[in-house]
Design a protein around this motif. Structure first.
Motif, PDB file in Angstrom:
ATOM      1  N   ARG A  14       0.841  -1.208   0.000  1.00 25.43           N
ATOM      2  CA  ARG A  14       0.000   0.000   0.000  1.00 25.43           C
ATOM      3  C   ARG A  14       0.866   1.244   0.000  1.00 25.43           C
ATOM      4  O   ARG A  14       1.823   1.344   0.763  1.00 25.43           O
ATOM      5  CB  ARG A  14      -0.915   0.023   1.213  1.00 25.43           C
ATOM      6  CG  ARG A  14      -1.899   1.177   1.102  1.00 25.43           C
ATOM      7  CD  ARG A  14      -3.003   1.228   2.138  1.00 25.43           C
ATOM      8  NE  ARG A  14      -3.063   0.130   3.065  1.00 25.43           N
ATOM      9  CZ  ARG A  14      -3.404   0.274   4.339  1.00 25.43           C
ATOM     10  NH1 ARG A  14      -3.694   1.461   4.821  1.00 25.43           N
ATOM     11  NH2 ARG A  14      -3.464  -0.769   5.122  1.00 25.43           N
ATOM     12  N   VAL A  15       0.486   2.181  -0.849  1.00 26.93           N
ATOM     13  CA  VAL A  15       1.108   3.503  -0.845  1.00 26.93           C
ATOM     14  C   VAL A  15      -0.007   4.532  -0.710  1.00 26.93           C
ATOM     15  O   VAL A  15      -1.088   4.363  -1.273  1.00 26.93           O
ATOM     16  CB  VAL A  15       1.951   3.767  -2.117  1.00 26.93           C
ATOM     17  CG1 VAL A  15       1.108   3.741  -3.381  1.00 26.93           C
ATOM     18  CG2 VAL A  15       2.704   5.093  -2.013  1.00 26.93           C
ATOM     19  N   ILE A  16       0.255   5.537   0.097  1.00 31.23           N
ATOM     20  CA  ILE A  16      -0.669   6.654   0.248  1.00 31.23           C
ATOM     21  C   ILE A  16      -0.014   7.862  -0.395  1.00 31.23           C
ATOM     22  O   ILE A  16       1.115   8.220  -0.054  1.00 31.23           O
ATOM     23  CB  ILE A  16      -0.987   6.939   1.725  1.00 31.23           C
ATOM     24  CG1 ILE A  16      -1.634   5.710   2.368  1.00 31.23           C
ATOM     25  CG2 ILE A  16      -1.873   8.172   1.865  1.00 31.23           C
ATOM     26  CD1 ILE A  16      -1.784   5.798   3.862  1.00 31.23           C
ATOM     27  N   VAL A  17      -0.720   8.473  -1.327  1.00 32.52           N
ATOM     28  CA  VAL A  17      -0.211   9.646  -2.026  1.00 32.52           C
ATOM     29  C   VAL A  17      -1.133  10.813  -1.704  1.00 32.52           C
ATOM     30  O   VAL A  17      -2.333  10.749  -1.993  1.00 32.52           O
ATOM     31  CB  VAL A  17      -0.151   9.420  -3.553  1.00 32.52           C
ATOM     32  CG1 VAL A  17       0.378  10.658  -4.258  1.00 32.52           C
ATOM     33  CG2 VAL A  17       0.692   8.197  -3.882  1.00 32.52           C
ATOM     34  N   GLN A  18      -0.594  11.835  -1.079  1.00 26.65           N
ATOM     35  CA  GLN A  18      -1.368  13.037  -0.779  1.00 26.65           C
ATOM     36  C   GLN A  18      -1.151  14.037  -1.910  1.00 26.65           C
ATOM     37  O   GLN A  18      -0.005  14.355  -2.245  1.00 26.65           O
ATOM     38  CB  GLN A  18      -0.938  13.634   0.551  1.00 26.65           C
ATOM     39  CG  GLN A  18      -1.226  12.717   1.711  1.00 26.65           C
ATOM     40  CD  GLN A  18      -0.612  13.201   3.004  1.00 26.65           C
ATOM     41  OE1 GLN A  18       0.414  13.864   3.013  1.00 26.65           O
ATOM     42  NE2 GLN A  18      -1.257  12.858   4.113  1.00 26.65           N
ATOM     43  N   VAL A  19      -2.256  14.485  -2.489  1.00 29.28           N
ATOM     44  CA  VAL A  19      -2.210  15.411  -3.614  1.00 29.28           C
ATOM     45  C   VAL A  19      -2.868  16.707  -3.179  1.00 29.28           C
ATOM     46  O   VAL A  19      -3.989  16.700  -2.677  1.00 29.28           O
ATOM     47  CB  VAL A  19      -2.944  14.823  -4.848  1.00 29.28           C
ATOM     48  CG1 VAL A  19      -2.879  15.787  -6.021  1.00 29.28           C
ATOM     49  CG2 VAL A  19      -2.363  13.460  -5.229  1.00 29.28           C
ATOM     50  N   GLY A  20      -2.164  17.818  -3.366  1.00 35.43           N
ATOM     51  CA  GLY A  20      -2.712  19.111  -2.986  1.00 35.43           C
ATOM     52  C   GLY A  20      -2.533  20.146  -4.081  1.00 35.43           C
ATOM     53  O   GLY A  20      -1.733  19.967  -5.000  1.00 35.43           O
TER      54      GLY A  20
END
Length: 129
Positions: A14-20
């Motif tokens: 699992r990878v969590i990618v935060q996009v802003g």
């Protein structure tokens, strides 16, 4: 405003990618490049969680980036889940039907409940999970 990206691997699958910021014709390449580097590090059959809490705007170019991520993950037997979209971003998904509603979650708790349910189904022998 520009695009901001942050990623973490809480588990090998699992990878969590935060996009802003803004994901548009000027910035989509940044996301595409980042994902090209991240996806090979993820175990086959893994899950990409894209946290959109900080995403203020998405254009059709940004939607194409999400579609590419989903296609790549499906080819690897994995999943792509979207988390915390702001109302205006969710509205874009709703309008263009770019992402199945079952892959968009309004909170971490909702996502965790979904992941828990999927895992229980597998443990209990439901192969359709």
């Amino acid at each position: 405003m520009t695009l901001s990206l942050h990623s973490e691997f809480p588990a090998p699958d699992r990878v969590i990618v935060q996009v802003g910021g803004r994901l548009d014709a000027m910035t989509f390449g940044e996301l595409d490049e980042a994902m090209l580097a991240l996806l090979p590090r993820l175990d086959a059959g893994g899950t990409v969680v894209i946290d959109l809490a900080g995403l203020e705007y998405v254009s059709s170019a940004g939607l194409r980036s999400f579609a590419k991520i989903r296609k790549s993950m499906r080819a690897r037997g994995g999943h792509t889940l979207l988390l915390n979209p702001q109302p205006q971003v969710r509205k874009v998904f709703d309008i263009v039907k770019a992402v199945p509603v079952s892959e968009v979650f309004t909170s971490t708790q909702e996502l965790d409940a979904y992941l828990d349910r999927m895992q229980r189904q597998i443990i209990e022998g439901d192969s359709d999970a």
